[in-house]
Design a protein around this motif. Structure first.
Motif, mmCIF file in Angstrom:
data_model
loop_
_atom_site.group_PDB
_atom_site.id
_atom_site.type_symbol
_atom_site.label_atom_id
_atom_site.label_comp_id
_atom_site.label_asym_id
_atom_site.label_seq_id
_atom_site.Cartn_x
_atom_site.Cartn_y
_atom_site.Cartn_z
ATOM 1 N N GLY A 164 14.349 3.930 -5.116
ATOM 2 C CA GLY A 164 12.882 3.607 -5.810
ATOM 3 C C GLY A 164 11.901 4.557 -5.380
ATOM 4 O O GLY A 164 11.995 5.144 -4.019
ATOM 5 N N ILE A 165 10.876 4.857 -5.996
ATOM 6 C CA ILE A 165 9.968 5.657 -5.654
ATOM 7 C C ILE A 165 8.394 5.197 -6.097
ATOM 8 O O ILE A 165 8.255 4.572 -7.195
ATOM 9 C CB ILE A 165 10.197 7.105 -6.224
ATOM 10 C CG1 ILE A 165 9.099 8.170 -5.621
ATOM 11 C CG2 ILE A 165 10.094 7.143 -7.782
ATOM 12 C CD1 ILE A 165 9.553 9.781 -6.050
ATOM 13 N N PHE A 166 7.404 5.404 -5.308
ATOM 14 C CA PHE A 166 6.062 5.361 -5.662
ATOM 15 C C PHE A 166 5.155 6.360 -5.237
ATOM 16 O O PHE A 166 5.533 7.026 -4.340
ATOM 17 C CB PHE A 166 5.444 4.046 -5.072
ATOM 18 C CG PHE A 166 4.038 3.877 -5.078
ATOM 19 C CD1 PHE A 166 3.642 3.201 -6.060
ATOM 20 C CD2 PHE A 166 3.121 4.512 -4.072
ATOM 21 C CE1 PHE A 166 2.178 3.240 -6.565
ATOM 22 C CE2 PHE A 166 1.539 4.130 -4.337
ATOM 23 C CZ PHE A 166 1.136 3.772 -5.481
ATOM 24 N N CYS A 167 4.521 7.055 -6.178
ATOM 25 C CA CYS A 167 3.635 7.881 -6.076
ATOM 26 C C CYS A 167 2.183 7.755 -6.504
ATOM 27 O O CYS A 167 1.841 7.262 -7.414
ATOM 28 C CB CYS A 167 3.863 9.309 -7.002
ATOM 29 S SG CYS A 167 5.586 9.745 -6.874
ATOM 30 N N GLY A 168 1.147 7.924 -5.260
ATOM 31 C CA GLY A 168 -0.097 7.517 -5.678
ATOM 32 C C GLY A 168 -0.751 6.927 -4.398
ATOM 33 O O GLY A 168 -0.113 6.472 -3.672
ATOM 34 N N SER A 169 -2.091 6.553 -4.743
ATOM 35 C CA SER A 169 -2.774 5.989 -3.586
ATOM 36 C C SER A 169 -2.423 4.370 -3.758
ATOM 37 O O SER A 169 -2.554 3.561 -4.855
ATOM 38 C CB SER A 169 -4.231 6.150 -3.720
ATOM 39 O OG SER A 169 -5.109 5.339 -2.623
ATOM 40 N N LEU A 170 -2.623 3.642 -2.641
ATOM 41 C CA LEU A 170 -2.544 2.150 -2.699
ATOM 42 C C LEU A 170 -3.957 1.437 -2.068
ATOM 43 O O LEU A 170 -3.951 0.471 -1.746
ATOM 44 C CB LEU A 170 -1.437 1.525 -1.658
ATOM 45 C CG LEU A 170 0.140 1.632 -2.203
ATOM 46 C CD1 LEU A 170 0.863 1.688 -1.123
ATOM 47 C CD2 LEU A 170 0.228 1.053 -3.355
ATOM 48 N N GLY A 171 -4.809 2.328 -2.278
ATOM 49 C CA GLY A 171 -6.250 2.039 -1.549
ATOM 50 C C GLY A 171 -6.933 1.272 -2.519
ATOM 51 O O GLY A 171 -8.367 1.289 -2.060
ATOM 52 N N TYR A 172 -6.562 0.832 -3.543
ATOM 53 C CA TYR A 172 -7.427 0.200 -4.804
ATOM 54 C C TYR A 172 -6.944 -1.188 -4.997
ATOM 55 O O TYR A 172 -5.533 -1.391 -5.159
ATOM 56 C CB TYR A 172 -7.464 1.039 -5.938
ATOM 57 C CG TYR A 172 -7.837 2.430 -5.630
ATOM 58 C CD1 TYR A 172 -9.426 2.628 -5.730
ATOM 59 C CD2 TYR A 172 -7.109 3.406 -5.399
ATOM 60 C CE1 TYR A 172 -9.976 4.025 -5.276
ATOM 61 C CE2 TYR A 172 -7.409 4.740 -5.301
ATOM 62 C CZ TYR A 172 -8.788 4.869 -5.112
ATOM 63 O OH TYR A 172 -9.288 6.162 -5.055
ATOM 64 N N GLU A 173 -7.864 -1.925 -4.948
ATOM 65 C CA GLU A 173 -7.161 -3.575 -5.442
ATOM 66 C C GLU A 173 -6.352 -3.800 -6.664
ATOM 67 O O GLU A 173 -5.460 -4.373 -6.641
ATOM 68 C CB GLU A 173 -8.328 -4.473 -5.282
ATOM 69 C CG GLU A 173 -8.095 -6.227 -5.525
ATOM 70 C CD GLU A 173 -7.093 -6.432 -4.308
ATOM 71 O OE1 GLU A 173 -6.207 -7.386 -4.768
ATOM 72 O OE2 GLU A 173 -7.472 -6.055 -3.306
#
Length: 255
Positions: A164-173
């Protein structure tokens, strides 16, 4: 993007930015003034929340920029930057190009109320929304940004890794990062997924994931890649994973 515009003849670009952003990993302070290939960068805000929520904390600096620079257009990325863009419009009378991923009615109505000339330059928009949001004096441009996205034939792979892959920021609720961390181990335990590729920066969650889940399962973590490299990693992966709280069309792989 800015260098693309600055490469045009007799074109100069001024970018107003914060000192701390995702691209500086949220911790390293960038230079306050910078110039590169016709792009001048003025970092007059502490961070993005200040830039969006207290835009006139830097009013003196904004006034100085308006005295030094008379733009032909004001390119405004994200609704959060609209107060700054409309202020510069009032000072310079330059029209605004509002570049949005998924525009909503609120920003259109705000601009109409302010009598600000605006073009909505959208990455993606549902046709039903476009018809509903069209107003006299407003125009939609469907834009393919010159961001180095390769043709599919140059990177597509028939045999994909079972990851699996995730691209992006996790810094937002609204990205639901805590739920993301709850579900990630279950992907390893309850599905056939063998590995995970995490491309993320600008928040504490990637380091938290690697210090906990990353000790038990094969997770590759990379804070930054070029857009071309990102698409190549997407092409190698069997599926994308995201825990967005709303059904936005930009959820993946627009991240």
């Amino acid at each position: 993007m800015y260098e693309y515009f600055a490469s045009k003849p007799d074109t100069e670009v001024w970018a107003i930015a914060p000192l701390f952003t995702d691209t500086t990993r949220g911790q390293i302070e960038a230079r306050r003034d910078e110039k590169s290939n016709g792009v001048r960068i003025k970092r007059i805000y502490k961070n993005i929340p200040e830039m969006w929520n207290v835009p006139f904390a830097a009013q003196k600096e904004l006034d100085q920029i308006c005295r030094d620079f008379k733009p032909d257009i004001i390119w405004c990325w994200h609704e959060g930057n609209y107060p700054i863009a409309s202020y510069i419009h009032a000072k310079t009378n330059a029209p605004i190009v509002l570049y949005l991923e998924c525009p909503g009615n609120k920003i259109v109505e705000t601009a109409k109320k302010d009598k600000v000339p605006i073009i909505l330059s959208c990455v993606r928009i549902h046709k039903l929304f476009e018809k509903d949001m069209t107003r006299d004096g407003f125009y939609f441009l469907q834009v393919s940004a010159p961001a180095g996205v390769p043709d599919a034939s140059s990177y597509w792979q028939k045999e994909k890794n079972n990851r699996g892959i995730f691209c992006g920021s996790l810094g937002y609720e609204y990205k639901w990062p805590k739920y993301f961390m709850e579900l990630l181990p279950q992907l390893f335990e309850k599905t056939s997924m063998e590995s995970f590729f995490l491309l993320s920066s600008g928040s504490k969650y990637p380091s938290d994931i690697m210090s906990t889940i990353g000790k038990k399962f094969p997770i590759t973590y990379v804070p930054h890649l070029t857009r071309r490299e990102i698409f190549q990693e997407i092409a190698k992966s069997k599926f994308g994973f995201i825990t967005m709280k709303g059904p936005w069309p930009g959820a993946f792989p627009g991240e």
